[in-house]
Motif scaffolding. Structure first.
Motif, PDB file in Angstrom:
ATOM      1  N   THR A   4     102.636  36.295 113.233  1.00  0.00           N
ATOM      2  CA  THR A   4     101.420  37.059 112.601  1.00  0.00           C
ATOM      3  C   THR A   4     100.686  38.045 113.645  1.00  0.00           C
ATOM      4  OG1 THR A   4     101.217  34.958 111.432  1.00  0.00           O
ATOM      5  CG2 THR A   4      99.384  36.547 111.373  1.00  0.00           C
ATOM      6  N   TRP A   5     100.724  37.445 114.803  1.00  0.00           N
ATOM      7  CA  TRP A   5     100.119  37.966 116.032  1.00  0.00           C
ATOM      8  C   TRP A   5     100.875  39.441 116.198  1.00  0.00           C
ATOM      9  CZ3 TRP A   5     100.785  39.766 120.973  1.00  0.00           C
ATOM     10  CH2 TRP A   5      99.662  39.866 121.739  1.00  0.00           C
ATOM     11  N   LEU A   6     102.175  39.209 116.189  1.00  0.00           N
ATOM     12  CA  LEU A   6     102.751  40.427 116.385  1.00  0.00           C
ATOM     13  C   LEU A   6     102.756  41.620 115.240  1.00  0.00           C
ATOM     14  CD1 LEU A   6     106.202  39.104 117.752  1.00  0.00           C
ATOM     15  CD2 LEU A   6     104.550  40.190 119.042  1.00  0.00           C
ATOM     16  N   THR A   7     102.639  41.089 113.995  1.00  0.00           N
ATOM     17  CA  THR A   7     102.358  41.913 113.018  1.00  0.00           C
ATOM     18  C   THR A   7     101.017  42.929 113.168  1.00  0.00           C
ATOM     19  OG1 THR A   7     103.677  40.471 111.628  1.00  0.00           O
ATOM     20  CG2 THR A   7     102.071  41.991 110.393  1.00  0.00           C
ATOM     21  N   VAL A   8      99.971  42.010 113.539  1.00  0.00           N
ATOM     22  CA  VAL A   8      98.583  42.701 113.633  1.00  0.00           C
ATOM     23  C   VAL A   8      98.871  43.626 114.834  1.00  0.00           C
ATOM     24  CG1 VAL A   8      96.289  42.132 114.526  1.00  0.00           C
ATOM     25  CG2 VAL A   8      97.653  40.728 112.859  1.00  0.00           C
ATOM     26  N   LEU A   9      99.611  43.363 115.978  1.00  0.00           N
ATOM     27  CA  LEU A   9      99.744  44.250 117.195  1.00  0.00           C
ATOM     28  C   LEU A   9     100.404  45.340 116.593  1.00  0.00           C
ATOM     29  CD1 LEU A   9      99.485  44.858 120.308  1.00  0.00           C
ATOM     30  CD2 LEU A   9     101.747  43.463 120.294  1.00  0.00           C
ATOM     31  N   ARG A  10     101.667  45.179 115.696  1.00  0.00           N
ATOM     32  CA  ARG A  10     102.301  46.356 115.309  1.00  0.00           C
ATOM     33  C   ARG A  10     101.759  47.294 114.345  1.00  0.00           C
ATOM     34  NH1 ARG A  10     106.990  45.546 111.659  1.00  0.00           N
ATOM     35  NH2 ARG A  10     107.184  47.723 111.030  1.00  0.00           N
ATOM     36  N   ARG A  11     100.724  46.661 113.403  1.00  0.00           N
ATOM     37  CA  ARG A  11     100.229  47.578 112.783  1.00  0.00           C
ATOM     38  C   ARG A  11      99.064  48.324 113.248  1.00  0.00           C
ATOM     39  NH1 ARG A  11      96.542  44.813 107.975  1.00  0.00           N
ATOM     40  NH2 ARG A  11      95.263  44.522 109.742  1.00  0.00           N
ATOM     41  N   ASP A  12      98.512  47.854 114.514  1.00  0.00           N
ATOM     42  CA  ASP A  12      97.332  48.657 115.128  1.00  0.00           C
ATOM     43  C   ASP A  12      98.032  49.929 116.115  1.00  0.00           C
ATOM     44  OD1 ASP A  12      95.563  47.048 113.889  1.00  0.00           O
ATOM     45  OD2 ASP A  12      94.517  46.731 115.887  1.00  0.00           O
ATOM     46  N   LEU A  13      99.325  49.543 116.365  1.00  0.00           N
ATOM     47  CA  LEU A  13     100.183  50.546 117.292  1.00  0.00           C
ATOM     48  C   LEU A  13     100.413  51.352 116.440  1.00  0.00           C
ATOM     49  CD1 LEU A  13     101.941  48.266 120.072  1.00  0.00           C
ATOM     50  CD2 LEU A  13      99.742  49.563 120.091  1.00  0.00           C
ATOM     51  N   LEU A  14     101.139  51.157 115.036  1.00  0.00           N
ATOM     52  CA  LEU A  14     101.635  52.286 114.155  1.00  0.00           C
ATOM     53  C   LEU A  14     100.551  52.938 113.790  1.00  0.00           C
ATOM     54  CD1 LEU A  14     104.345  52.373 113.213  1.00  0.00           C
ATOM     55  CD2 LEU A  14     103.493  51.209 111.171  1.00  0.00           C
ATOM     56  N   LEU A  15      99.318  52.367 113.541  1.00  0.00           N
ATOM     57  CA  LEU A  15      98.008  53.158 113.205  1.00  0.00           C
ATOM     58  C   LEU A  15      97.709  54.226 114.185  1.00  0.00           C
ATOM     59  CD1 LEU A  15      96.142  50.552 111.282  1.00  0.00           C
ATOM     60  CD2 LEU A  15      97.061  52.632 110.195  1.00  0.00           C
ATOM     61  N   ALA A  16      97.868  54.117 115.388  1.00  0.00           N
ATOM     62  CA  ALA A  16      97.215  54.671 116.611  1.00  0.00           C
ATOM     63  C   ALA A  16      98.343  55.725 116.692  1.00  0.00           C
ATOM     64  CB  ALA A  16      97.025  53.747 117.827  1.00  0.00           C
ATOM     65  N   LEU A  17      99.621  55.556 116.616  1.00  0.00           N
ATOM     66  CA  LEU A  17     100.731  56.527 116.475  1.00  0.00           C
ATOM     67  C   LEU A  17     100.620  57.497 115.388  1.00  0.00           C
ATOM     68  CD1 LEU A  17     102.881  56.308 118.508  1.00  0.00           C
ATOM     69  CD2 LEU A  17     104.723  55.798 116.749  1.00  0.00           C
ATOM     70  N   ARG A  18     100.057  56.965 114.111  1.00  0.00           N
ATOM     71  CA  ARG A  18      99.977  58.014 113.124  1.00  0.00           C
ATOM     72  C   ARG A  18      98.682  58.659 113.277  1.00  0.00           C
ATOM     73  NH1 ARG A  18     102.907  54.798 108.478  1.00  0.00           N
ATOM     74  NH2 ARG A  18     104.845  54.467 109.731  1.00  0.00           N
ATOM     75  N   ARG A  19      97.754  58.312 114.226  1.00  0.00           N
ATOM     76  CA  ARG A  19      96.526  58.958 114.502  1.00  0.00           C
ATOM     77  C   ARG A  19      96.371  59.415 115.857  1.00  0.00           C
ATOM     78  NH1 ARG A  19      91.928  59.319 110.751  1.00  0.00           N
ATOM     79  NH2 ARG A  19      92.763  58.524 108.703  1.00  0.00           N
ATOM     80  N   ARG A  20      97.359  60.177 116.639  1.00  0.00           N
ATOM     81  CA  ARG A  20      97.465  60.337 117.900  1.00  0.00           C
ATOM     82  C   ARG A  20      96.134  60.917 118.268  1.00  0.00           C
ATOM     83  NH1 ARG A  20     102.281  62.561 116.515  1.00  0.00           N
ATOM     84  NH2 ARG A  20     103.839  60.980 116.282  1.00  0.00           N
ATOM     85  N   SER A  21      95.500  61.716 117.522  1.00  0.00           N
ATOM     86  CA  SER A  21      94.089  62.624 118.195  1.00  0.00           C
ATOM     87  C   SER A  21      93.291  61.312 118.908  1.00  0.00           C
ATOM     88  CB  SER A  21      93.427  63.088 117.063  1.00  0.00           C
ATOM     89  OG  SER A  21      93.138  62.396 116.133  1.00  0.00           O
ATOM     90  N   ASP A  22      93.214  60.272 118.361  1.00  0.00           N
ATOM     91  CA  ASP A  22      92.333  59.266 118.926  1.00  0.00           C
ATOM     92  C   ASP A  22      92.665  58.641 120.482  1.00  0.00           C
ATOM     93  OD1 ASP A  22      91.139  59.127 116.444  1.00  0.00           O
ATOM     94  OD2 ASP A  22      91.652  56.962 115.889  1.00  0.00           O
ATOM     95  N   ILE A  23      94.016  58.670 120.738  1.00  0.00           N
ATOM     96  CA  ILE A  23      94.637  58.239 121.863  1.00  0.00           C
ATOM     97  C   ILE A  23      93.999  59.411 122.754  1.00  0.00           C
ATOM     98  CG2 ILE A  23      96.294  57.490 123.345  1.00  0.00           C
ATOM     99  CD1 ILE A  23      97.930  56.855 120.723  1.00  0.00           C
ATOM    100  N   ALA A  24      94.378  60.776 122.285  1.00  0.00           N
ATOM    101  CA  ALA A  24      94.352  61.992 123.229  1.00  0.00           C
ATOM    102  C   ALA A  24      92.667  62.305 123.646  1.00  0.00           C
ATOM    103  CB  ALA A  24      94.645  63.258 122.199  1.00  0.00           C
TER     104      ALA A  24
END
Lengths: 222, 205
Positions: A4-24
């Motif tokens: 479950t922990w890894l799923t939450v982590l993966r989901r948030d990283l995936l979302l960040a990857l699809r919205r790269r402007s936030d990281i930028a």
């Protein structure tokens, strides 16, 4: 439990990857703010290297703040926060995965970029290494404490500014020990004491912040 | 078995209901009726443990759900007004990750089968952002085909669904009840659900 922990982590990283402007945004903010100082103050190496630890740490701290108000806002708006609350795993545990994702997306890039920016400030080599260590130890605390602020201001109008007011005072110890470590090393002293204290603050917030954040999130959904 | 005793709900300074109680046994359906604003959603959130009742208590298998959340939550599937979907993830990813967070490992094949069951398989690999309201609702409801929890709490599950999807969902709920599950739902439309026993609870505004 780890699944479950890894799923939450993966989901948030995936979302960040699809919205790269936030990281930028976070990264550009850090780069631009820390590059403005040499331009404003002038190219005197002695002055620059003496202000470098403080300036870089404050820039890192503010850059980490930008994305804080978004940490739980989207989850709350789309209902995934409710689902996390109803998950069989303890909420604090799932929250720690979200905080870790936030650090990976907003904290780690700053740590990696900091030595490059440090070069602009004519910092000695040793001090550059200490800068990286101190940021590596200190930026997780920024995400951890920031998460408490983000959870407390969830659903409040103008939460961005409120998070800053709540969280910035709590960042003071991290700032003092972090910038202190770099300054000590730049003056040829040992940074060990500062780094130990920085690690102590990190460990303390690692234990307490997820619990406090989870409690604040529970209140916010009522 | 879910038992609620003497529940009272206050929102702001308004008393929505008090002395509300019921017993829900395996295989039965609880139908919560009431006007808008009568406290249906609050009651459902209370039964999930998201909202603390002003008075009264809720027992699952004889134990308070507040003090024994770790016993209660694995048995619960809640679907509220919000779908709990991430706009930037595809329908399939949403369904799989949602199930994993709820503590259930779901393969892509099983998730796709669930999407097929509710007739939305062709959107499986589209980001949820581009789907219509009804399609999003269907993606969220597809989780019911994966759920192994005995208690389903559904807030307006039929809203935004077309006639065909409504029938499919009603059939799924009937199947769940026939297998000894329990369902609590609110709805403004009359839906034919087969249940061993149906309890109706009317809330007045």
């Amino acid at each position: 439990m780890n699944q479950t922990w890894l799923t939450v982590l993966r989901r948030d990283l995936l979302l960040a990857l699809r919205r790269r402007s936030d990281i930028a945004t976070t990264l550009f903010f850090f780069v631009i703010v820390s590059s403005l100082f040499p331009l404003g103050i002038g190219p005197e190496p002695a002055v620059l290297s003496s202000i470098a630890p403080g300036v870089l740490w404050v820039a890192a701290l503010l850059a980490g703040m930008i994305s804080l108000s978004r940490l739980f806002a989207a989850d709350s708006a789309d209902g995934s926060l409710e689902q996390m609350l109803l998950a069989p795993q303890p909420l604090a545990w799932l929250v720690s995965a979200k905080i870790f994702a936030h650090w990976l997306v907003c904290g780690l890039p700053v740590v990696l970029l900091a030595p490059l920016i440090g070069l602009q400030y004519a910092m000695p080599n040793d001090a550059l290494w200490v800068l990286v260590y101190s940021l590596l130890l200190g930026t997780p605390t920024l995400s951890l404490i920031g998460a408490i602020g983000a959870a407390l201001t969830l659903g409040v109008r103008g939460s961005g500014l409120l998070v800053a007011l709540l969280v910035l005072p709590l960042y003071i110890p991290t700032l003092i020990f972090g910038a202190g470590a770099v300054a000590a090393s730049a003056h040829g002293m040992s940074a060990e004491a500062h780094l130990s204290l920085l690690a102590a603050v990190s460990l303390l917030s690692l234990v307490l912040a997820p619990l406090a954040t989870a409690a604040a999130l529970r209140i916010s959904v009522e | 078995m879910l038992i609620a005793q003497g529940l009272a709900c206050v929102r702001g300074d308004r008393l929505l209901f008090k002395d509300l109680g019921f017993v829900l046994e395996a295989g039965s359906l609880l139908y919560v009726l009431g006007e808008n604003g009568s406290g249906k959603s609050s009651l459902l959130r209370m039964l999930c443990g998201l909202l603390t009742p002003e008075q009264g208590e809720i027992l699952w298998a004889g134990k308070s759900i507040k003090n024994h959340a770790e016993l209660y939550l694995p048995n619960l599937k809640y679907l509220g007004h919000l779908n709990g979907l991430k706009d930037d993830l595809t329908a399939l990813e949403n369904l799989q990750m949602g199930a994993r967070i709820a503590g259930q490992d779901v393969t892509a094949t099983a998730a796709l089968a669930a999407l097929t069951a509710i007739g939305i398989a062709r959107c499986a690999n589209l980001p949820v952002r581009v789907l219509s309201q009804g399609q999003k609702r269907r993606v969220a409801l597809a989780a019911l085909w994966l759920s192994r929890s005995p208690l389903w709490i559904l807030d307006e599950p039929f809203a935004a669904l077309d006639v065909a999807a409504t029938e499919v969902l009603a059939a799924r709920i009937s199947e769940h009840l026939a297998a000894g599950g329990m369902t609590i739902l609110t709805s403004h439309q009359d839906v034919p659900i087969q249940a061993k026993s149906t309890v109706t609870l009317s809330l007045s505004a």
